[in-house]
Structures are given as structure tokens and as C-alpha cells.
Design a protein around this motif. Structure first.
Motif, PDB file in Angstrom:
ATOM      1  N   GLU A 129     -32.457  49.537 -92.743  1.00 31.10           N
ATOM      2  CA  GLU A 129     -30.846  49.471 -92.410  1.00 31.10           C
ATOM      3  C   GLU A 129     -30.058  50.720 -91.808  1.00 31.10           C
ATOM      4  OE1 GLU A 129     -28.548  47.979 -95.811  1.00 31.10           O
ATOM      5  OE2 GLU A 129     -30.417  47.175 -96.758  1.00 31.10           O
ATOM      6  N   ILE A 186     -33.386  42.693 -83.250  1.00 29.48           N
ATOM      7  CA  ILE A 186     -33.615  42.730 -84.554  1.00 29.48           C
ATOM      8  C   ILE A 186     -32.307  43.296 -85.285  1.00 29.48           C
ATOM      9  CG2 ILE A 186     -35.896  42.046 -84.522  1.00 29.48           C
ATOM     10  CD1 ILE A 186     -36.363  45.123 -85.167  1.00 29.48           C
ATOM     11  N   THR A 212     -26.587  36.669 -87.795  1.00 31.72           N
ATOM     12  CA  THR A 212     -27.409  35.623 -87.043  1.00 31.72           C
ATOM     13  C   THR A 212     -27.193  35.685 -85.748  1.00 31.72           C
ATOM     14  OG1 THR A 212     -26.149  34.135 -87.760  1.00 31.72           O
ATOM     15  CG2 THR A 212     -28.140  34.565 -89.350  1.00 31.72           C
ATOM     16  N   ARG A 245     -32.108  42.638 -92.463  1.00 29.01           N
ATOM     17  CA  ARG A 245     -31.863  41.211 -93.263  1.00 29.01           C
ATOM     18  C   ARG A 245     -30.657  41.231 -94.072  1.00 29.01           C
ATOM     19  NH1 ARG A 245     -34.537  36.390 -93.629  1.00 29.01           N
ATOM     20  NH2 ARG A 245     -36.120  37.310 -92.290  1.00 29.01           N
ATOM     21  N   GLU A 246     -30.276  42.238 -94.643  1.00 28.29           N
ATOM     22  CA  GLU A 246     -29.368  42.508 -95.855  1.00 28.29           C
ATOM     23  C   GLU A 246     -28.022  42.389 -95.067  1.00 28.29           C
ATOM     24  OE1 GLU A 246     -29.769  42.393 -99.086  1.00 28.29           O
ATOM     25  OE2 GLU A 246     -31.937  42.111 -98.476  1.00 28.29           O
ATOM     26  N   ASN A 297     -40.337  40.840 -92.499  1.00 28.86           N
ATOM     27  CA  ASN A 297     -39.596  39.920 -93.374  1.00 28.86           C
ATOM     28  C   ASN A 297     -38.290  40.605 -93.716  1.00 28.86           C
ATOM     29  OD1 ASN A 297     -41.267  37.674 -93.385  1.00 28.86           O
ATOM     30  ND2 ASN A 297     -42.547  38.639 -95.155  1.00 28.86           N
ATOM     31  N   ALA A 298     -38.133  41.880 -93.465  1.00 28.34           N
ATOM     32  CA  ALA A 298     -37.115  42.513 -93.826  1.00 28.34           C
ATOM     33  C   ALA A 298     -36.043  42.649 -92.590  1.00 28.34           C
ATOM     34  CB  ALA A 298     -37.449  44.027 -94.069  1.00 28.34           C
ATOM     35  N   VAL A 299     -36.290  41.963 -91.698  1.00 33.25           N
ATOM     36  CA  VAL A 299     -35.354  41.927 -90.411  1.00 33.25           C
ATOM     37  C   VAL A 299     -35.137  40.451 -90.035  1.00 33.25           C
ATOM     38  CG1 VAL A 299     -36.276  44.198 -89.588  1.00 33.25           C
ATOM     39  CG2 VAL A 299     -37.173  41.952 -88.476  1.00 33.25           C
ATOM     40  N   THR A 300     -33.858  40.382 -89.216  1.00 36.72           N
ATOM     41  CA  THR A 300     -33.415  39.076 -88.700  1.00 36.72           C
ATOM     42  C   THR A 300     -33.308  38.789 -87.403  1.00 36.72           C
ATOM     43  OG1 THR A 300     -31.965  38.518 -90.785  1.00 36.72           O
ATOM     44  CG2 THR A 300     -31.588  37.478 -88.961  1.00 36.72           C
ATOM     45  N   GLN A 301     -33.995  38.070 -86.954  1.00 36.66           N
ATOM     46  CA  GLN A 301     -33.626  38.163 -85.079  1.00 36.66           C
ATOM     47  C   GLN A 301     -32.573  37.384 -84.885  1.00 36.66           C
ATOM     48  OE1 GLN A 301     -37.477  36.699 -83.307  1.00 36.66           O
ATOM     49  NE2 GLN A 301     -36.287  35.876 -81.603  1.00 36.66           N
ATOM     50  N   ALA A 324     -35.306  47.905 -90.518  1.00 36.18           N
ATOM     51  CA  ALA A 324     -35.636  47.372 -91.844  1.00 36.18           C
ATOM     52  C   ALA A 324     -34.976  48.331 -93.013  1.00 36.18           C
ATOM     53  CB  ALA A 324     -37.264  47.241 -92.225  1.00 36.18           C
ATOM     54  N   ARG A 366     -27.132  40.031 -92.941  1.00 42.31           N
ATOM     55  CA  ARG A 366     -26.882  38.803 -92.685  1.00 42.31           C
ATOM     56  C   ARG A 366     -26.186  38.481 -91.198  1.00 42.31           C
ATOM     57  NH1 ARG A 366     -27.931  36.373 -97.430  1.00 42.31           N
ATOM     58  NH2 ARG A 366     -27.893  38.116 -99.320  1.00 42.31           N
TER      59      ARG A 366
END
Length: 290
Positions: free
Chosen positions: A231, A169, A177, A172-173, A249-253, A229, A175
């Protein structure tokens, strides 16, 4: 009047010493005194003669002692008879697991177990999953929901329940992917202090020739999600932890296909696996999985 009060009275009538009875019956002297006072108030008589040197039963106390002995004997016999009639397991079973496992895997297990064995009380202990084996080894619990490791002590019995994948993870900020977007010399990593996630993550890094730039070592997988989350870096966590995290919701997998999942299961001491309560819990979940 209740059976506990009668048990305390019986012991005191035998020891004739408030301190000895309080210690033996795991109550404070003040609590014992209040129980005796309440019995005397309910019965409207004095049960003990007390002075600075000794305690003695009164005539009324002797009468209550005769009654209470028979009442407690009948009560114990009734419990035995009911247990035999119902042919049900009785007692307490202590289970250790992580907070996440108590939400993801334990509810269904407990629901089914309680339906079949309503006479068993469950004592739940939660904590860092890295401590699951230690808790069983130290006899601080009967069972734990633990992660299988190749070096698991031979005196432990393990029954698999589920395969748990690890996911990478990132905030999210940021970006990010794709794995190719990560610069391991620039992007810092949050690692667990102990446990199988740490071992599996380091193994993955070694296989890919990556020397991680570790920002912090933290206790518990939930803390990794929180720090990512915020950062502070990226990190590997069990997917089940991410699925139950309020910070999801504050992280990206980031997809990582070649990291090994680990086996989650029930763990107990080898020499205790056939004890009735432990065996019942183990077998129930083996049947459910099968």
C-alpha cells in the motif's frame, strides 16, 4: 588418478616450480601440492625431489611423464573424434535475464535447445532486466533476454520473441477497479529506477497531462509489485511479472487500454550473431516463434 591431475603433473614436470604451475593452471599452491601427494600415494613412489631451492623429477616421475603425455594426447584426440562423429555443438553459452523471464520464457527455450544441442553447457545469470543490454555490451554474457528500445545501440542484434503488455496495479485494500477512480494528486506512484517500464510509464503520463506524485524509485519490476502490495502506491509493471509474482493476490489490476506494450527478445552483439552457439540459439527460437 584423473586427467586433471595428469594435466597438473605435466605442467609441473615442465616448469619445475609449484608457484608457476599453480598460477598457470588456476589452482592454489596447496591444492597443487595435494594433487601431487595423492598421485604419489596412488603410485606408491616419489615423483619429485623437493628442497628449498629446486624441484626435480625422479626416475619414477620421468616414467609417469611419458605415460601422461601419451594419455592426454589420446584423450584430446578422442574428444575431437567424438565431436566430429556426433557433429554436435560443444562449449558454454552464457545467458542473462530477469528472474521473471527465467520462469516465464526461458524454460521452454532451454528445453528445446538442450534437446538439440546436449553438448552445450548453459550458464544462466539473472538480474535487473534494465541491465540486459549493458551485460551484452560489456561481454558479461553471450545473449540476454532484453526489451527492445528505440535507442538500442546499433552494434546489437535483436530478435523479437514476445509482446509484453504493461498493467497498472493498485493495493487490493484500496478497492480501485477503474482508472477514473484514481486521483493522481493523492495517489502516489512507485516507479522503476531505470529501464523501459520507466520510459513507457512516463510517456503515458505525459500524453495524459499527468504529473505523477512519485513515492519511490525502485530497482526491478518485482519490487514495484511488492511495494504496491504494501500500500505504498500504484505502479505500472509488465503483466508477465504480475503473473509470476507471489504478491499478485495482494494487488488489483486497473484496465489501461492505451499504454504501449514492449517487445521482448534475444539480444547479442552484431559481430557475434553468427558464432555457432549464439546463432543456434537465435535460430531455434526464431523457428519456434514462426
Amino acid at each position: 588418478m584423473d586427467f586433471r591431475s595428469l594435466q597438473l603433473f605435466n605442467h609441473l614436470a615442465t616448469s619445475l616450480h609449484f608457484g608457476i604451475t599453480a598460477e598457470a593452471m588456476y589452482v592454489s599452491p596447496s591444492t597443487l601440492s595435494r594433487v601431487i601427494q595423492r598421485l604419489e600415494d596412488e603410485l606408491g613412489c616419489t615423483l619429485f625431489k623437493r628442497d628449498n631451492r629446486k624441484v626435480a623429477l625422479t626416475h619414477s616421475g620421468h616414467k609417469l611423464l611419458s605415460f601422461s603425455k601419451q594419455a592426454l594426447k589420446d584423450w584430446q584426440q578422442l574428444k575431437v573424434d567424438l565431436k566430429e562423429d556426433n557433429d554436435a555443438l560443444q562449449g558454454e553459452l552464457s545467458v542473462f535475464c530477469s528472474v521473471t523471464a527465467s520462469q516465464s520464457h526461458l524454460p521452454a527455450m532451454l528445453r528445446q535447445f538442450r534437446q538439440q544441442h546436449p553438448g552445450v553447457d548453459i550458464r544462466l545469470i539473472t538480474g535487473d532486466p534494465a541491465l540486459a543490454i549493458e551485460k551484452v555490451k560489456g561481454k558479461q554474457c553471450d545473449l540476454s533476454i532484453a526489451i527492445y528500445t528505440p535507442d538500442m545501440p546499433t552494434d546489437l542484434h535483436f530478435t523479437a520473441l514476445d509482446n509484453v503488455p504493461l498493467v497498472l496495479i493498485a493495493p487490493r485494500e484500496w478497492r480501485l477497479t477503474q482508472l477514473s477512480q484514481l486521483d493522481w494528486t493523492k495517489h502516489q506512484v512507485i516507479m522503476p529506477e531505470t529501464g523501459p517500464t520507466r520510459r513507457t510509464a512516463y510517456h503515458w503520463f505525459a500524453e495524459h497531462g499527468i504529473r505523477p506524485n512519485v513515492y519511490a524509485y525502485v530497482g526491478g519490476n518485482e519490487a514495484i509489485v511488492s511495494m504496491v502490495a504494501l500500500e505504498c502506491g500504484v505502479g505500472f509493471v509488465p503483466k508477465v511479472v504480475l503473473d509470476h509474482s507471489s504478491m499478485a493476490n495482494a494487488v488489483t489490476q486497473i484496465p489501461v487500454e492505451d499504454i504501449e506494450p514492449y517487445s521482448l527478445g534475444l539480444c547479442c552483439l552484431q559481430d557475434k550473431q553468427n558464432e555457432p552457439l549464439i546463432n543456434a540459439f537465435m535460430q531455434l527460437n526464431v523457428q519456434a516463434r514462426g
